[in-house]
Design an enzyme around this catalytic site. Structure first.
Site: not given
Length: 209
Positions: A104, A108, A200, A203
């Site tokens: 991603r 944007t 995340d 992560d």
């Protein structure tokens, strides 16, 4: 929500709570993700078709149930999807595997594809797409679209967490693909992260930022 099944098994919810905790270590997060994915796989495959075969137990012959049809395909959206993939392969080690490289763009929030590798005969197989988070759903929508272009017709999507916005976007784009998740959280923040979420997933699984 139509087309969405929340897997509220106590073990799933217990493990998910520990994964949400910011103090949970990388090693524990990775282990829990693998464990919870096995439980999710159990639910998403609950209605697989069976047939009967003749076998002999140590005591006598019998007819016994066995899976029918071609082997499943697990389609992992890289990189975080591999955390779910590993646990599912523990349960279904003979499954075929597809890898879909999509990230991603943080500016944007749109998906960027960089890799795709899948079995050739997807049209004859149940394809289970895995990604821990259904946030904006842009990457998941792109992944399922790619699989359909490759011939997949029977698809299910499995995630740990989903946001209402992501569910709405995903089901609008792919109303024929049911979603299985451990929880539907409150909302997305301005950066497209699920709140309260767990951060995340990639992560936390790999110890990166």
């Amino acid at each position: 929500m139509d087309g969405v099944k929340v897997i509220d098994h106590p073990l799933v919810q217990h493990k998910l709570t520990i994964m949400r905790d910011r103090e949970t270590s990388t090693a524990s997060f990775r282990r829990l993700l693998r464990e919870i994915s096995t439980l999710l796989c159990y639910e998403v495959t609950r209605d697989l078709e069976l047939t009967e075969v003749e076998i002999e137990t140590p005591l006598q012959p019998m007819k016994a149930p066995i899976l029918v049809g071609k082997k499943l395909v697990f389609a992992s959206i890289l990189r975080a999807g591999n955390g779910l993939l590993e646990g599912m392969l523990d349960l279904v080690p003979a499954a075929r595997v597809a890898h879909i490289g999509i990230y991603r763009d943080h500016e944007t929030l749109q998906p960027v594809e960089y890799y795709f590798k899948a079995p050739q005969d997807l049209s004859d197989r149940l394809t289970i797409v895995v990604d821990p988070m259904l946030a904006t759903a842009n990457s998941s929508i792109a992944a399922v679209t790619k699989l359909k272009e490759r011939g997949a017709r029977d698809i299910r999507f499995v995630c740990l967490l989903a946001a209402p916005e992501g569910i709405a976007n995903f089901t609008a784009a792919h109303p024929d693909v049911p979603v299985f998740t451990a929880a539907i959280d409150d909302h997305l923040n301005e950066k497209g992260y699920i709140v309260p979420g767990l951060g995340d997933a990639g992560d936390r699984m790999y110890g990166t930022k």
